[in-house]
Design a protein around this motif. Structure first.
Motif, short mmCIF file in Angstrom:
data_model
loop_
_atom_site.label_atom_id
_atom_site.label_comp_id
_atom_site.label_asym_id
_atom_site.label_seq_id
_atom_site.Cartn_x
_atom_site.Cartn_y
_atom_site.Cartn_z
N MET A 1 -11.50 -14.70 -10.94
CA MET A 1 -12.07 -15.65 -10.02
C MET A 1 -10.97 -16.52 -9.42
N ASP A 2 -9.94 -16.84 -10.20
CA ASP A 2 -8.83 -17.64 -9.67
C ASP A 2 -8.15 -16.94 -8.50
N LEU A 3 -8.17 -15.60 -8.51
CA LEU A 3 -7.56 -14.82 -7.43
C LEU A 3 -8.52 -14.58 -6.28
N ASP A 4 -9.76 -15.05 -6.44
CA ASP A 4 -10.79 -14.92 -5.40
C ASP A 4 -11.19 -13.46 -5.16
N LEU A 5 -11.03 -12.62 -6.18
CA LEU A 5 -11.39 -11.21 -6.03
C LEU A 5 -12.86 -11.03 -5.71
N HIS A 6 -13.70 -11.86 -6.30
CA HIS A 6 -15.13 -11.71 -6.08
C HIS A 6 -15.49 -11.91 -4.61
N THR A 7 -14.76 -12.79 -3.92
CA THR A 7 -15.07 -13.05 -2.51
C THR A 7 -14.79 -11.84 -1.64
N PHE A 8 -13.58 -11.25 -1.75
CA PHE A 8 -13.32 -10.12 -0.87
C PHE A 8 -14.04 -8.86 -1.32
N ALA A 9 -14.48 -8.81 -2.59
CA ALA A 9 -15.26 -7.67 -3.06
C ALA A 9 -16.75 -7.84 -2.73
N GLY A 10 -17.12 -9.04 -2.27
CA GLY A 10 -18.52 -9.28 -1.93
C GLY A 10 -19.41 -9.40 -3.14
N VAL A 11 -18.86 -9.88 -4.25
CA VAL A 11 -19.61 -10.04 -5.49
C VAL A 11 -19.73 -11.54 -5.78
N PRO A 12 -20.93 -12.06 -6.02
CA PRO A 12 -21.06 -13.48 -6.33
C PRO A 12 -20.27 -13.86 -7.58
N ALA A 13 -19.71 -15.05 -7.58
CA ALA A 13 -18.94 -15.52 -8.73
C ALA A 13 -19.79 -15.49 -10.00
N GLU A 14 -21.07 -15.80 -9.84
CA GLU A 14 -21.96 -15.81 -11.01
C GLU A 14 -22.07 -14.42 -11.63
N ALA A 15 -21.96 -13.38 -10.81
CA ALA A 15 -22.05 -12.02 -11.34
C ALA A 15 -20.87 -11.73 -12.27
N LEU A 16 -19.69 -12.25 -11.94
CA LEU A 16 -18.52 -12.06 -12.81
C LEU A 16 -18.71 -12.79 -14.14
N LEU A 31 -12.06 -4.20 -20.52
CA LEU A 31 -11.66 -4.92 -19.31
C LEU A 31 -12.80 -4.93 -18.32
N LEU A 32 -12.94 -6.00 -17.58
CA LEU A 32 -13.92 -6.07 -16.51
C LEU A 32 -13.31 -5.42 -15.27
N ALA A 33 -14.05 -4.50 -14.66
CA ALA A 33 -13.55 -3.79 -13.48
C ALA A 33 -14.52 -3.96 -12.32
N LEU A 38 -15.03 -1.52 -3.52
CA LEU A 38 -15.08 -2.93 -3.17
C LEU A 38 -13.74 -3.64 -3.29
N ALA A 39 -12.81 -3.04 -4.01
CA ALA A 39 -11.51 -3.67 -4.27
C ALA A 39 -10.40 -2.64 -4.08
N PRO A 40 -9.97 -2.39 -2.84
CA PRO A 40 -8.96 -1.34 -2.59
C PRO A 40 -7.59 -1.70 -3.16
N PRO A 41 -6.82 -0.69 -3.53
CA PRO A 41 -5.50 -0.92 -4.11
C PRO A 41 -4.58 -1.78 -3.23
N SER A 42 -4.66 -1.60 -1.91
CA SER A 42 -3.77 -2.35 -1.02
C SER A 42 -4.03 -3.85 -1.09
N ASP A 76 -23.03 3.08 -11.86
CA ASP A 76 -23.62 2.70 -10.58
C ASP A 76 -23.81 1.19 -10.55
N SER A 77 -22.70 0.47 -10.42
CA SER A 77 -22.72 -0.98 -10.47
C SER A 77 -21.45 -1.52 -9.82
N PRO A 78 -21.51 -2.66 -9.13
CA PRO A 78 -20.28 -3.22 -8.57
C PRO A 78 -19.30 -3.68 -9.64
N LEU A 79 -19.82 -4.04 -10.82
CA LEU A 79 -18.98 -4.46 -11.94
C LEU A 79 -19.26 -3.59 -13.15
#
Length: 196
Positions: A1-16, A31-33, A38-42, A76-79
Motif C-alpha cells: 500500500m505504501d507503494l500505491d500498488l493497489h491504485t494502479f492495479a485498480g484494487v481497493p486498499a481495503e481488499a489488500l 506472499l500476497l500477489a 493488473l500489475a505489469p512487470p514494467s 480467479d481473483s485479483p489478489l
C-alpha cells in the motif's frame, strides 16, 4: 500500500488489508500477489529498491510485459497467496529446462515474473548478490505457437555494459536463455496458489 500498488492495479486498499487479515498477517510462509494482468512487470520493476538504487528493466527487454503465465494456473481473483515461495538455490547451475522438470516432479510450480517482483518488493533481502533467481513460469508465446527462448530473471546489476555505472548494485530485471546455466541464478517456485 505504501507503494500505491493497489491504485494502479485498480484494487481497493481495503481488499489488500482484508486479504492480509484472512491469510494471517503474521505468516511468513506465503506472499500476497496481484493478478499479473493488473500489475505489469514494467510498472513493478522500478519500485524495487536496493539501498537508494531503484530497480530497472534491461534495455533490450522492451517486450517485458508480454511475458505471461505459461502452464501455470492462477486463482480467479485479483489478489491471491503464493504458498511457500522458494528462491530455488538448489537449481543454481541448472538450466530452466532442467529445473522445470524437477520443480513439477516435486509438486511445485515455477514462479511468475510478477510474483518474483512482488516478492522482492515485500522481502527485498531475497535478492542477494550471487544468489538471485529466474522466474520461468512467465514466457512469451510467439505467433508461430513456439515459446520465445528467453526467460525472465531478477538479479543485482554489476554496473557494466549498457546498465551503466550509476546502476551498480541496483535490482535488475533481465533475461536468460532457456537452455543456459548460471551458477548464481536459482530458479524460483511456489508450493501453490490460493485465494485467502
Amino acid at each position: 500500500m505504501d507503494l500505491d500498488l493497489h491504485t494502479f492495479a485498480g484494487v481497493p486498499a481495503e481488499a489488500l488489508t482484508d486479504a492480509a487479515v484472512r491469510a494471517g498477517a503474521e505468516r511468513t510462509d506465503a506472499l500476497l500477489a496481484i493478478d499479473p494482468a493488473l500489475a505489469p512487470p514494467s510498472a513493478l520493476a522500478p519500485l524495487m529498491r536496493r539501498g537508494e538504487k531503484p530497480g530497472f528493466v534491461v534495455e533490450d527487454m522492451t517486450d517485458v510485459d508480454a511475458f505471461g503465465p505459461n502452464g501455470v494456473d492462477l486463482p480467479d481473483s485479483p489478489l491471491y497467496l503464493i504458498q511457500a515461495p522458494d528462491r530455488g538455490d538448489e537449481f543454481e547451475n541448472a538450466s530452466p529446462a532442467e529445473a522445470l522438470e524437477a520443480i513439477t516432479a516435486g509438486g511445485r510450480s515455477p514462479l511468475l515474473l510478477t510474483e518474483g517482483l512482488l516478492w522482492v518488493l515485500q522481502v527485498p533481502e531475497i535478492l542477494e548478490r550471487n544468489h538471485c533467481f529466474m522466474t520461468i513460469g512467465s514466457r512469451i508465446r510467439k505467433a508461430s505457437g513456439q515459446l520465445d527462448s528467453r526467460t525472465p530473471a531478477l538479479w543485482i546489476s554489476g554496473g557494466t555494459g549498457r546498465d551503466g555505472t550509476t546502476r551498480r548494485d541496483a535490482p535488475k530485471l533481465g533475461w536468460c536463455w532457456w537452455n543456459n546455466r548460471h551458477t548464481w541464478l536459482g530458479i524460483a517456485s511456489a508450493g501453490g496458489r490460493t485465494v485467502g
